[in-house]
Design a protein around this motif. Structure first.
Motif, PDB file in Angstrom:
ATOM      1  N   VAL A  12      -2.808  29.713 -16.868  1.00 34.65           N
ATOM      2  CA  VAL A  12      -3.713  30.619 -17.895  1.00 34.65           C
ATOM      3  C   VAL A  12      -5.209  30.763 -18.286  1.00 34.65           C
ATOM      4  O   VAL A  12      -5.368  32.324 -18.030  1.00 34.65           O
ATOM      5  N   ALA A  16      -7.110  33.879 -18.328  1.00 34.84           N
ATOM      6  CA  ALA A  16      -6.580  34.660 -19.631  1.00 34.84           C
ATOM      7  C   ALA A  16      -8.782  34.945 -19.668  1.00 34.84           C
ATOM      8  O   ALA A  16      -9.284  35.896 -20.060  1.00 34.84           O
ATOM      9  N   LEU A 260      -4.172  46.265 -31.036  1.00 29.74           N
ATOM     10  CA  LEU A 260      -4.572  44.826 -30.814  1.00 29.74           C
ATOM     11  C   LEU A 260      -3.106  43.493 -32.259  1.00 29.74           C
ATOM     12  O   LEU A 260      -2.396  42.979 -31.641  1.00 29.74           O
ATOM     13  N   TYR A 263       0.350  44.730 -30.804  1.00 28.68           N
ATOM     14  CA  TYR A 263       0.332  43.649 -29.854  1.00 28.68           C
ATOM     15  C   TYR A 263       0.878  42.124 -30.724  1.00 28.68           C
ATOM     16  O   TYR A 263       1.558  41.448 -30.178  1.00 28.68           O
ATOM     17  N   LEU A 264       0.034  41.513 -31.376  1.00 34.27           N
ATOM     18  CA  LEU A 264      -0.327  39.909 -32.634  1.00 34.27           C
ATOM     19  C   LEU A 264       1.415  40.162 -33.579  1.00 34.27           C
ATOM     20  O   LEU A 264       1.523  39.338 -32.824  1.00 34.27           O
ATOM     21  N   GLY A 267       4.404  39.898 -31.592  1.00 31.88           N
ATOM     22  CA  GLY A 267       5.177  38.828 -30.956  1.00 31.88           C
ATOM     23  C   GLY A 267       6.636  37.471 -31.549  1.00 31.88           C
ATOM     24  O   GLY A 267       7.085  37.511 -30.275  1.00 31.88           O
TER      25      GLY A 267
ATOM     26  N   ASN B 103       1.795  33.871 -27.896  1.00 32.86           N
ATOM     27  CA  ASN B 103       0.609  35.059 -29.059  1.00 32.86           C
ATOM     28  C   ASN B 103      -0.264  35.268 -28.194  1.00 32.86           C
ATOM     29  O   ASN B 103      -0.869  36.558 -28.071  1.00 32.86           O
ATOM     30  N   VAL B 104      -1.226  34.429 -29.114  1.00 31.11           N
ATOM     31  CA  VAL B 104      -2.553  34.747 -28.321  1.00 31.11           C
ATOM     32  C   VAL B 104      -2.805  34.929 -26.994  1.00 31.11           C
ATOM     33  O   VAL B 104      -3.485  36.528 -26.663  1.00 31.11           O
ATOM     34  N   PHE B 105      -2.364  34.321 -26.046  1.00 28.98           N
ATOM     35  CA  PHE B 105      -2.487  34.492 -24.488  1.00 28.98           C
ATOM     36  C   PHE B 105      -1.868  36.080 -24.244  1.00 28.98           C
ATOM     37  O   PHE B 105      -2.392  36.505 -23.868  1.00 28.98           O
ATOM     38  N   ARG B 106      -0.671  36.382 -24.697  1.00 24.69           N
ATOM     39  CA  ARG B 106      -0.002  38.327 -24.691  1.00 24.69           C
ATOM     40  C   ARG B 106      -0.461  38.665 -24.503  1.00 24.69           C
ATOM     41  O   ARG B 106      -1.113  39.757 -24.247  1.00 24.69           O
ATOM     42  N   THR B 107      -1.553  38.355 -26.044  1.00 19.83           N
ATOM     43  CA  THR B 107      -2.515  39.661 -26.783  1.00 19.83           C
ATOM     44  C   THR B 107      -3.357  39.200 -25.430  1.00 19.83           C
ATOM     45  O   THR B 107      -3.970  41.020 -25.096  1.00 19.83           O
TER      46      THR B 107
END
Lengths: 280, 298, 427
Positions: A12, A16, A260, A263-264, A267, B103-107
């Motif tokens: 991951v 990333a 953004l 998105y956050l 979550g 959450n961070v990875f998804r973003t």
């Protein structure tokens, strides 16, 4: 088991990093001065940090006569994106629910045709939209842009919601109907509480899509009512001159902030076990 | 509608469904028919209402750009769909492992969708440019034989658009898959694990079949992404080297607005839709056949 | 949602519900007024149009600019939409033969009296008169001019190979190119955008023979297109394409300016606007040499690019007054000096004194060469900048040219055939 966890985290993190590469270039450039970028190349570390790009992008930058930065354009985009996202998501959920759980004659045809809507290219729809908005008296209005995005968005939101709702067990529906619950009651009480993951997906889709849309934004809005993409393009597309990459990068980062944030903030709606909870 | 005989409680749902449904259908059917019609007219800068028969189609089919674009879109769509679905599913499954910082990875995986395509296209252009981007950095680090010059290679530049497109869209595929995974009954997963199924087996046997409809949503979305790819390609290759990476959406835009030939551009748009029909109809037939077979077996 | 849906239902089904667009805000009656659509929003283009607006306001007008940032096509989409909805702007940007094409789809304003009053026709290049007076009447006015056929040589690269003067002919150019190649310098500095690639061929042909350029590119004369001058231009272009940086995709030429200034790339063919880029990066006039691109027949030639305004007919008297006021301003010497001073372009008028410090030596030299080229009957219109042909023909020609530039397996002979074919297909 432990080594699998490490492998998962490793993979991951690696992915990333790859995904972040272009963003890194944008962030670095947003901190570089224009001469620095032109002299030392488009990719590189800043020679001294230049935060003025952000202040210029936010409030100083000139789009023709208006030297007020992109903040006004951000507001315009918000006024268009919020209502269009909410309305299209709501109706998409409703239609998806009706098609998947409240079957009716010809529902698959309806679904098929609405889904085809996602494939119509923007370029092809531009002239028809001009004619429709003209005849409705909505040309050059925010309402006109919202209308476009709601109607076009319905194809997407219906598709997402329908394909999610088919996974809801029919027993739930049957039980509710036996209890005498009607169309809306079942929607509010049973379907919506199960929907957060897909609703956040449709909101992400609609919000980003509308926020980043450009062609309609400049064609159907005038002057200082244009969306933020107009300002971004003004900074990015120059035929003869070179763009000011530093300010442009800062503007891009600022313009991406609301998305953004969605998105956050979205979550926490990605949780498991909702269905299981509802059945019990 | 038979509204008159129904109670208000029944009329409202009907209205709530049928008004948006009719608007949507009018939009899809109306705009498509309008384009089909314009393609038969001599329209140039503005829509005109004459009749030129198949002239626009003949002209488009004799254009080099269109022929290159038609071949490109097939290669592009296949590669893009395969890579993006794979990445999307991989990312979703990885994020489904109750990671810290999910959450961070998804973003991070979603952000490419948030940033202006025009600008990220330009940035990808720099990164993939052998003279200033990744190749230069790696060579500078001492690996002097390293070559990554697809962008300036007329036979490979198309794959650069695939890479950038997958980077942009895979996050959304991930989000859809993740929503699907999260809708899977936790009890089902537990039951599978109690039966002794490993994680891979659980996914393959229990989870993936349950989220099958999500796959369809992902395919549809990615297919429309592929067909509509425009901003990114324009910023990344501009159709080049030469005109080797033009895509149908670029040809449509070029003819309709750059060249001011609405009729010809509409013909290209109709051809673009026909290519889509060529994919969707066999799929529809296949599904129909499947349902019939299932019904017979039942 | 309900009333809107019902109405959109009607509209989409093709029923013509013609309603007036929302009434505009009431404005001070009688004050001359213009609504303007352009793509000029950022950088010096944005600054120049803003200054023009200020000038208009100072002259008592009401200036309402509606920029459409992005490519020219985006601006045209907006213009098309405004015309379709019956609300054309009083003035919009448009250039080249598109002025004639667009003037057929909506009525324009006859500016003959304004032009005559200003005595303007005598001081404008004849090539430009034809474009802006397409059917015997002035309906549009050029705003600024650029010379396409300018050459820029990196001082560092020139010093390395001992070059002190600009090449006057293509033979001299090629000799310098070979010297640079031997010294490990990329002889041709270039970007990879379509117009950039197309422009190289255009400069080659106009430098070999402006007369052949006029016949082949501007008149699409079949014999000249297949003739020896055009073939020579393809040969020269092939030579230059082999000297280009192979690592350019569709990057803007400015991406490679650092390389050029460091002396790693030698010669750039580009319009005068490139000076703005140099200035922004902090380079001095002493960092480069500039002048006209090579010209084999020795007489001055000028490959023209010009931006222009077209004036759309409106019924409102305040618009009419505004249009005539703007026309008068645009033709004035002071306005042109101000405008070109900001953008780095050349004034349209050929009777201007550029000794003022607002202008650079490069601008003075180019402006003088315009007047000289007009006198020598060697001014031509740029293909890559949409001046020579309507967009549909330009696009077809540029497509075949960029294929030639980027695909080295196409022989000059073959490239010439393909260009002629492309022209035949759209003629």
């Amino acid at each position: 088991m432990r080594s699998t966890r490490i492998a998962v985290y490793g993979l991951v993190t690696l992915l990333a990093c790859i995904y972040l590469m272009p963003l890194l270039v944008v962030v670095l450039n947003s901190l570089r001065s224009t001469p620095d970028i032109f002299r030392n190349g488009m990719i590189g570390l800043p020679h001294g940090l230049e935060f003025s790009n952000f202040t210029e992008a936010w409030s100083g930058l000139c789009i023709a006569e208006h030297c007020t930065g992109i903040r006004g354009y951000m507001f315009n985009s918000m006024m268009m994106t919020l209502p269009a996202t909410v309305i299209s998501t709501f109706f998409g959920a409703l239609l998806g629910y009706a098609i998947s759980l409240w079957r009716f004659r010809g529902d698959m045809w309806v679904f098929g045709i609405i889904t085809l809507g996602v494939f119509l290219p923007e370029q092809m729809k531009l002239v028809p939209w001009v004619l429709v908005l003209r005849d409705l008296g909505l040309y050059n209005t925010v309402a006109g842009l919202v209308l476009i995005h709601v109607i076009q968005g319905l194809s997407f939101t219906t598709l997402f919601c329908r394909n999610y709702y088919v996974g809801i067990p029919q027993e739930l529906m049957k039980a509710a109907k036996i209890d005498g619950a009607g169309f809306f009651r079942i929607f509010w009480r049973i379907v919506l509480p199960l929907s957060p993951p897909i609703l956040i997906v449709t909101v992400i889709w609609q919000f980003t899509g509308i926020w980043n849309e450009y062609l309609y934004g400049v064609t159907f809005a005038s002057g200082d009512h244009q969306p933020v993409t107009a300002a971004l393009i003004a900074l990015a597309v120059t035929v003869s001159e070179a763009p000011k990459y530093g300010v442009q990068s800062a503007a891009v980062l600022i313009a991406a902030a609301p998305t953004l944030f969605v998105y956050l903030a979205g979550g926490k709606y990605f949780m498991r076990g909702l269905t299981a909870g509802a059945v019990k | 509608m038979k509204a008159a005989r129904r109670s208000p409680g029944e009329v409202l749902p009907l209205l709530a469904i049928w008004v948006p449904v009719l608007v949507s259908i009018l939009y899809v059917v109306g705009f498509t028919l309008y384009t089909v019609w314009i393609a038969f007219t001599p329209s140039t800068l503005l829509p005109e209402y004459g009749w030129v028969g198949l002239k626009n189609y003949v002209a488009i089919l004799h254009t080099r750009n269109w022929n290159i674009a038609a071949a490109n879109i097939v290669v592009y769509s296949v590669c893009f769909l395969a890579l993006t679905t794979f990445l999307g599913l991989l990312l979703a499954v990885l994020l489904d492992q109750k990671l810290r910082g999910e959450n961070v990875f998804r973003t991070i995986f979603l952000y490419p969708l948030a940033v202006s395509f025009v600008v990220t296209g330009v940035v990808w252009g720099w990164l993939l440019n052998p003279g200033i981007g990744i190749q230069k950095v790696v060579v500078g680090l001492g690996w002097t034989d390293f070559r990554f010059d697809w962008l300036v290679d007329r036979d490979r530049a198309l794959y650069c658009i695939v890479l950038a497109g997958a980077w942009q869209a895979s996050g959304f595929a991930m989000a859809l898959f993740l929503a699907g995974l999260r809708s899977v009954d936790a009890d089902l997963m537990k039951a599978a694990q109690i039966d002794g199924a490993g994680p891979l087996r659980t996914y393959r046997r229990v989870v993936l079949p349950t989220i099958w409809p999500i796959f369809i949503a992902v395919f549809v979305i990615l297919l429309q992404f592929a067909i509509k790819t425009f901003d990114l390609a324009v910023a990344l290759t501009g159709g080049g080297p030469g005109i080797s990476t033009v895509l149908p959406s670029m040809v449509v835009y070029d003819f309709m607005f750059q060249r001011g030939l609405l009729g010809r551009g509409s013909a290209a748009a109709v051809l673009q839709l026909l290519m889509l029909v060529a994919v969707l109809v066999p799929y529809g037939v296949f599904r129909r056949w499947q349902t019939l077979k299932a019904a017979r077996n039942a | 949602m309900n009333p809107i849906s019902r109405r959109s239902l009607l509209a989409a089904s093709g029923a013509a519900v013609i309603s007036q667009s929302a009434p505009r805000l009431a404005r001070a009656a009688g004050k001359p007024r213009v609504t303007v659509i352009t793509q000029w929003s950022a950088g010096s283009d944005g600054a120049a149009i803003t200054a023009l607006g200020e000038l208009f306001t100072k002259a008592g007008g009401d200036w309402q600019h509606n920029p459409v940032p992005g490519f020219t096509t985006d601006m045209m989409n907006k213009l098309r939409a405004q015309i379709l909805s019956g609300d054309p702007p009083a003035v919009s940007q448009l250039k080249g033969p598109e002025i004639a094409a667009w003037s057929k789809i909506a009525p324009t304003v006859n500016l003959d009296a304004d032009v005559a009053a200003a005595g303007y026709e005598k001081v404008v290049a004849p090539e430009l008169i034809k474009l802006h007076k397409p059917f015997g009447h002035w309906i549009s006015l050029p705003l600024q001019v650029y010379r396409i056929n300018s050459i820029w040589i990196s001082k560092k690269a020139a010093d390395k190979v001992g070059v002190t003067a600009l090449p006057k002919t293509w033979a001299e150019y090629n000799a310098i190119g070979e010297k640079m190649a031997k010294a490990g310098i990329q002889p041709v500095a270039n970007g990879g955008t379509k117009w950039d690639n197309g422009m190289i061929w255009e400069i080659a042909l106009s430098g070999i023979s402006p007369a052949a350029y006029r016949k082949a590119v501007m008149e699409l004369d079949a014999a000249t297109l297949k003739g020896p001058e055009v073939l020579a231009a393809f040969e020269q272009t092939r030579k230059m394409s082999l000297w280009m940086d192979p690592n350019t995709a569709s990057q803007h030429y400015s991406t490679f300016i650092p390389k050029f200034m460091k002396g790693d790339a030698g010669m750039l063919l580009m319009g005068g606007w490139v000076q703005g880029v140099y200035k922004k990066a902090g380079y001095q006039y002493s960092d480069y040499m500039t002048g006209p691109a090579p010209q084999d027949n020795g007489k001055p030639a000028f490959d023209l690019n010009a931006d222009a305004f077209i004036f759309w007919q409106r019924k409102e008297p305040e618009f009419t007054a505004g249009q005539h006021l703007l026309a008068k301003l645009v033709m004035e010497k002071d306005t042109q000096k101000m405008y070109s001073g900001i953008t780095g372009s050349l004034p349209v008028r050929t009777d201007m004194d550029l000794s003022d410090p607002t202008f650079s030596d490069a601008q003075r030299e180019a402006s003088a060469s315009l007047a000289a080229a007009v006198k020598a009957d060697q001014s031509v219109l740029s293909l890559a900048h949409n001046m020579a042909q309507p967009n549909q023909i330009t696009a077809a020609m540029i497509d075949s040219l960029v294929e030639f530039v980027t695909d080295h397996s196409i022989s000059p002979k073959k490239g010439q055939e393909r260009l002629a074919e492309a022209v035949d297909n759209v003629r």
